[in-house]
Design a protein around this motif. Structure first.
Motif, PDB file in Angstrom:
ATOM      1  N   UNK A  34       6.815  -5.260  -6.918  1.00 23.85           N
ATOM      2  CA  UNK A  34       5.465  -5.026  -6.432  1.00 23.85           C
ATOM      3  C   UNK A  34       5.039  -6.030  -5.368  1.00 23.85           C
ATOM      4  N   UNK A  35       5.157  -7.310  -5.633  1.00 27.71           N
ATOM      5  CA  UNK A  35       4.721  -8.328  -4.664  1.00 27.71           C
ATOM      6  C   UNK A  35       5.518  -8.251  -3.369  1.00 27.71           C
ATOM      7  N   UNK A  36       6.832  -8.122  -3.485  1.00 21.85           N
ATOM      8  CA  UNK A  36       7.675  -8.051  -2.294  1.00 21.85           C
ATOM      9  C   UNK A  36       7.326  -6.833  -1.446  1.00 21.85           C
ATOM     10  N   UNK A  37       7.118  -5.702  -2.108  1.00 20.22           N
ATOM     11  CA  UNK A  37       6.772  -4.486  -1.371  1.00 20.22           C
ATOM     12  C   UNK A  37       5.397  -4.590  -0.718  1.00 20.22           C
ATOM     13  N   UNK A  38       4.453  -5.226  -1.394  1.00 22.24           N
ATOM     14  CA  UNK A  38       3.131  -5.430  -0.782  1.00 22.24           C
ATOM     15  C   UNK A  38       3.258  -6.242   0.500  1.00 22.24           C
ATOM     16  N   UNK A  39       4.048  -7.304   0.463  1.00 25.03           N
ATOM     17  CA  UNK A  39       4.248  -8.129   1.653  1.00 25.03           C
ATOM     18  C   UNK A  39       4.959  -7.346   2.755  1.00 25.03           C
ATOM     19  N   UNK A  40       5.968  -6.573   2.375  1.00 25.72           N
ATOM     20  CA  UNK A  40       6.683  -5.774   3.372  1.00 25.72           C
ATOM     21  C   UNK A  40       5.773  -4.719   3.984  1.00 25.72           C
ATOM     22  N   UNK A  41       4.977  -4.077   3.157  1.00 25.53           N
ATOM     23  CA  UNK A  41       4.065  -3.056   3.664  1.00 25.53           C
ATOM     24  C   UNK A  41       3.057  -3.676   4.630  1.00 25.53           C
ATOM     25  N   UNK A  42       2.553  -4.851   4.295  1.00 24.88           N
ATOM     26  CA  UNK A  42       1.632  -5.543   5.193  1.00 24.88           C
ATOM     27  C   UNK A  42       2.337  -5.914   6.494  1.00 24.88           C
ATOM     28  N   UNK A  43       3.567  -6.356   6.402  1.00 24.32           N
ATOM     29  CA  UNK A  43       4.342  -6.712   7.590  1.00 24.32           C
ATOM     30  C   UNK A  43       4.583  -5.532   8.510  1.00 24.32           C
ATOM     31  N   UNK A  44       4.603  -4.333   7.939  1.00 28.66           N
ATOM     32  CA  UNK A  44       4.801  -3.126   8.739  1.00 28.66           C
ATOM     33  C   UNK A  44       3.485  -2.440   9.096  1.00 28.66           C
ATOM     34  N   UNK A  45       2.351  -3.145   8.903  1.00 26.33           N
ATOM     35  CA  UNK A  45       1.086  -2.634   9.396  1.00 26.33           C
ATOM     36  C   UNK A  45       0.129  -2.093   8.365  1.00 26.33           C
ATOM     37  N   UNK A  46       0.444  -2.192   7.100  1.00 26.81           N
ATOM     38  CA  UNK A  46      -0.475  -1.710   6.074  1.00 26.81           C
ATOM     39  C   UNK A  46      -1.542  -2.769   5.792  1.00 26.81           C
ATOM     40  N   UNK A  47      -2.455  -2.443   4.929  1.00 32.81           N
ATOM     41  CA  UNK A  47      -3.518  -3.347   4.508  1.00 32.81           C
ATOM     42  C   UNK A  47      -2.903  -4.530   3.745  1.00 32.81           C
ATOM     43  N   UNK A  48      -3.523  -5.718   3.815  1.00 37.14           N
ATOM     44  CA  UNK A  48      -2.977  -6.859   3.051  1.00 37.14           C
ATOM     45  C   UNK A  48      -2.891  -6.588   1.547  1.00 37.14           C
ATOM     46  N   UNK A  49      -3.789  -5.772   1.035  1.00 38.74           N
ATOM     47  CA  UNK A  49      -3.769  -5.395  -0.381  1.00 38.74           C
ATOM     48  C   UNK A  49      -3.713  -3.876  -0.484  1.00 38.74           C
ATOM     49  N   UNK A  50      -2.523  -3.277  -0.361  1.00 39.02           N
ATOM     50  CA  UNK A  50      -2.417  -1.817  -0.399  1.00 39.02           C
ATOM     51  C   UNK A  50      -2.752  -1.271  -1.784  1.00 39.02           C
ATOM     52  N   UNK A  51      -3.047  -0.007  -1.831  1.00 39.53           N
ATOM     53  CA  UNK A  51      -3.365   0.644  -3.105  1.00 39.53           C
ATOM     54  C   UNK A  51      -2.172   0.552  -4.059  1.00 39.53           C
ATOM     55  N   UNK A  52      -2.439   0.318  -5.343  1.00 38.06           N
ATOM     56  CA  UNK A  52      -1.337   0.250  -6.323  1.00 38.06           C
ATOM     57  C   UNK A  52      -0.486   1.519  -6.341  1.00 38.06           C
ATOM     58  N   UNK A  53      -1.125   2.663  -6.091  1.00 37.93           N
ATOM     59  CA  UNK A  53      -0.383   3.925  -6.069  1.00 37.93           C
ATOM     60  C   UNK A  53       0.609   3.948  -4.907  1.00 37.93           C
ATOM     61  N   UNK A  54       0.191   3.394  -3.764  1.00 43.23           N
ATOM     62  CA  UNK A  54       1.089   3.338  -2.599  1.00 43.23           C
ATOM     63  C   UNK A  54       2.282   2.438  -2.887  1.00 43.23           C
ATOM     64  N   UNK A  55       2.013   1.304  -3.507  1.00 39.55           N
ATOM     65  CA  UNK A  55       3.091   0.365  -3.830  1.00 39.55           C
ATOM     66  C   UNK A  55       4.040   0.995  -4.856  1.00 39.55           C
ATOM     67  N   UNK A  56       3.482   1.681  -5.842  1.00 41.25           N
ATOM     68  CA  UNK A  56       4.319   2.339  -6.856  1.00 41.25           C
ATOM     69  C   UNK A  56       5.186   3.423  -6.216  1.00 41.25           C
ATOM     70  N   UNK A  57       4.617   4.182  -5.291  1.00 38.36           N
ATOM     71  CA  UNK A  57       5.387   5.223  -4.598  1.00 38.36           C
ATOM     72  C   UNK A  57       6.510   4.597  -3.777  1.00 38.36           C
ATOM     73  N   UNK A  58       6.190   3.533  -3.048  1.00 35.97           N
ATOM     74  CA  UNK A  58       7.219   2.843  -2.257  1.00 35.97           C
ATOM     75  C   UNK A  58       8.321   2.309  -3.166  1.00 35.97           C
TER      76      UNK A  58
END
Length: 141
Positions: A34-58
């Protein structure tokens, strides 16, 4: 039959929402990345705190991709009986960015191993030198 009793006959599988993983032969611990994916998603242009559902899907997508890759590598390396780095490099041979990044990470890993080995050797030599100096000082006093 009333509406409340009509739903009671449903199995737990039919009640499961879209966030439930598909049935597989093994149980996977969810949220591990979860934490690693949140950081990666932010690095690729997502919100700093993406929705938990988005992180779970990723996470589901990433775990499925890696699982498929490992199964294909096992099929490729089944002649030898064990997996090797070459099996994975063979599978991504046509995807140049992935292949180049893997080779870069593998060479960096090798450099780190050599640096650790050199550091441990230097540390061991220093320890022996200090012990020798302590022995000399102890014998002169």
């Amino acid at each position: 039959m009333s509406k409340s009793t009509a739903g009671e006959g449903l199995s737990s599988k039919s009640k499961a929402g879209p966030s439930q993983p598909p049935e597989t032969s093994f149980k996977r611990k969810r949220g591990v990345f979860q934490k690693e994916l949140q950081h990666m998603m932010y690095g690729f242009g997502d919100d700093p705190n993406p929705l938990p559902e988005s992180v779970a899907l990723m996470e589901d997508i990433v775990v499925e991709y890696i699982t498929d890759l490992v199964h294909k590598a096992q099929d490729t390396g089944s002649n030898r009986g064990k997996l090797s780095v070459e099996d994975f490099l063979y599978l991504i041979r046509k995807d140049l960015p992935k292949r180049n990044r893997c080779k870069e990470l593998l060479s960096m890993n090798e450099e780190l191993k050599q640096a650790r080995k050199a550091f441990e050797t230097d540390e061991e030599n220093l320890r022996k030198a200090f012990e020798a100096d302590d022995d000399k000082l102890g014998s002169t006093e």
